[in-house]
Design an enzyme around this catalytic site. Structure first.
Site, short mmCIF file in Angstrom:
data_model
loop_
_atom_site.label_atom_id
_atom_site.label_comp_id
_atom_site.label_asym_id
_atom_site.label_seq_id
_atom_site.Cartn_x
_atom_site.Cartn_y
_atom_site.Cartn_z
N HIS A 249 0.82 -1.21 0.00
CA HIS A 249 0.00 0.00 0.00
C HIS A 249 0.86 1.27 0.00
CE1 HIS A 249 -3.39 -2.63 1.17
NE2 HIS A 249 -4.14 -1.67 0.69
N GLY A 250 1.96 1.27 0.71
CA GLY A 250 2.80 2.46 0.78
C GLY A 250 3.49 2.54 2.13
#
Length: 589
Positions: free
Chosen positions: A373-374
């Site tokens: 996702h990050g």
């Protein structure tokens, strides 16, 4: 480009950034192109490959201005193809995994350093989808080199016995309806699509020979299901356009928050959570509809009704999300293809044959999901809290829910009034807590997340602490004793509880056809028609049927084990140890 003034003018009218309007335009453009794609000749699959490559290149480069991002995608694609072609050892998939995820992490870091807004359309969104495809592909090639007895059913269905050509692989990676928001799928499904063997699934009441001979005809129902998703996507897109700024989580951080009553604040949090989801509902529904038009959504026939199924690449079940009575149902229904990817590429691969998955596999799955996702702190705050909620939800399902179920002597007994109330309370609590948790997923900044939760009086965190204290100070022991007296505990009480609740990861159950291309020996036979009620224009039961759960959402523990949040294995061990010390030894299950 010459179309930029058009999008800028539309942006002024709609109040949305031009690049987001371009994204929506590209998804809408995929509908007529999907209707054209399904008509490409299966005897010349290279046309389909080139078609997808050209369309995706246009969308990424001239339309969205992501020329540099397209080069990043090509780097990941080329690197994975070279690794899968040249490396034949057992570590090949992990080498490809490290390369692809490392490249994705680099771009996540670059986006964070540059301060790029999460609402900006940039290449990491497309690269996240591509990462799922590439790592899955590496494992499919690896499985093709293994003995069949070492593979489970889903691995046998998706394995690849030989490397595809570079053109075919590039067409798979840049499949145009899903190049931006997804969904992802394995190469065998794409190969079956371009050769039209995806339709060689015998309808109920017909022979496999008939179905094979009639494979050139696309099954009934494709268009209406696709356009149903188009309507749903546009509906939620309209809701987000109207209320996206008025009901944004960021308003919690403004002075207006203190002008509202407590009841209005609580209601706003629920509205903000729903409106935030509508953006995902819109984009994923539009993408799924375009994929269905190409034919890749076909998933065989319902064995009970004979109706066609078009849910092979479904990513969400909106009704189940909004009415979920438990976190299991909620996470089963959200971002389904990512759940499948995490399960098949990480969770199952780290589990040795004949062994049960545990905390290590769970944590590895969580870390992969988080980095995928990050690197923003809000993701991790949301994932950890979501994991705790999921784990506590399973405790309720195991020790509280049986009190409201009918006795084993009367399994068909209708739900009691108390069971209906229990389910209603479950739905309310799930929505209250998930909308609180999702705030961190949207705001992302650590400072903003803490400020927002503080202004919400930490109500979900307090609820979690109270429930954990209840279990710790004898609550679970009392519930268990009550179930023992009622005879509602599982029959096998010899094994420790955490071993009984852990089952081997479920296998994906789909209906993939043989990916082999058609042969000249096929002879056309009269294809079977759809059921009479499916052809009845006044029969609207197909709408509910089209929105039912995909077949890869297994029953039982299923995906609700938390593949988008920390899986139960790690956090359940923590929760299992919360009970008053010595209880497990004194009264083992």
């Amino acid at each position: 480009m010459f179309w930029d003034p058009v999008f800028e003018r539309a942006s002024a009218l709609a109040g949305a950034p031009p690049d987001q309007l371009k994204l929506i335009f590209s998804l809408l453009m995929s509908y007529p192109l999907g209707s054209l794609f399904v008509r490409l000749p299966p005897s010349k699959p290279y046309i389909a490959h080139i078609f997808s490559i050209v369309v995706s290149t246009f969308v990424l480069w001239p339309l969205l201005g992501l020329g540099t991002g397209l080069l990043h995608l090509l780097l990941s694609i080329t690197g994975t193809y070279v690794i899968a072609s040249t490396q034949r050892g057992k570590n090949m998939p992990w080498i490809a995994f490290a390369f692809v995820m490392g490249h994705l992490l680099f771009n996540h870091l670059r986006r964070s350093i540059l301060g790029t807004s999460a609402d900006t359309i940039e290449i990491t969104g497309s690269q996240m989808v591509l990462a799922m495809k590439l790592t899955t592909f590496a494992w499919n090639i690896h499985d093709g080199r293994q003995r069949t007895e070492d593979l489970d059913a889903s691995q046998l269905e998706s394995r690849l016995m030989e490397m595809p050509s570079p053109l075919a692989f590039l067409g798979y990676c840049l499949f145009f309806p899903s190049v931006l928001p997804g969904p992802s799928f394995d190469y065998a499904t794409y190969d079956a699509l371009v050769h039209h063997t995806i339709y060689r699934v015998p309808p109920p009441g017909t022979s496999a020979e008939q179905a094979k001979a009639a494979h050139r005809r696309v099954p009934y129902g494709r268009k209406r299901v696709a356009y149903l998703h188009l309507v749903i996507g546009l509906l939620f897109l309209g809701i987000y356009a109207l209320y996206g700024s008025k009901a944004a989580y960021s308003r919690i951080l403004t002075p207006v928050w203190y002008q509202w009553s407590l009841f209005r604040r609580l209601g706003f949090v629920q509205l903000a959570g729903f409106v935030a989801r509508t953006k995902y509902y819109a984009v994923w529904s539009l993408s799924e509809g375009a994929c269905i038009l190409t034919g890749i959504g076909f998933n065989g026939y319902d064995p009970k009704t004979g109706r066609t199924l078009w849910n092979r690449v479904r990513n969400i079940n909106i009704i189940s999300i909004e009415t979920a009575p438990s976190f299991k149902v909620l996470f089963d229904s959200w971002n389904c293809r990512t759940n499948v990817w995490l399960r098949d590429v990480v969770y199952k691969r780290l589990t040795k044959k004949g062994k049960k998955p545990g905390a290590k596999q769970s944590m590895a799955t969580f870390v992969t999901s988080a980095f995928w996702h990050g690197i923003d702190p809000g993701y991790y705050l949301a994932f950890i809290l979501g994991g705790v909620l999921t784990s506590l939800g399973r405790q309720f399902r195991r020790f509280v829910r049986p009190y409201f179920l009918p006795s084993t002597a009367a399994p068909n007994e209708p739900p009691s009034a108390t069971k209906l109330v229990y389910d209603l309370l479950g739905r309310i609590i799930v929505q209250l807590t998930i909308n609180y948790t999702a705030c961190a997923f949207i705001l992302l900044s650590f400072k903003d997340c803490i400020r927002a939760w503080n202004r919400m009086y930490w109500y979900t965190h307090i609820l979690v602490i109270l429930v954990m204290a209840f279990f710790h100070f004898g609550g679970r022991r009392a519930l268990r004793k009550g179930l023992e007296k009622r005879g509602k505990l599982p029959a096998d009480r010899s094994a420790p509880e955490k071993e009984r609740r852990r089952s081997p990861p479920p296998s994906v159950k789909v209906s993939p056809p043989s990916p082999s291309p058609p042969t000249s020996s096929d002879r056309p036979l009269p294809p079977p028609g759809p059921p009479e009620d499916e052809r009845d224009d006044l029969d609207l039961r197909w709408v509910k049927h089209a929105l039912d759960n995909p077949s890869y959402q297994d029953s039982g523990e299923g995906m609700g084990m938390g593949f988008n949040t920390p899986d139960g294995g790690f956090l359940d061990d923590l929760v299992d140890g919360m009970e008053t010390p010595g209880v497990e030894k004194q009264n083992p299950l």
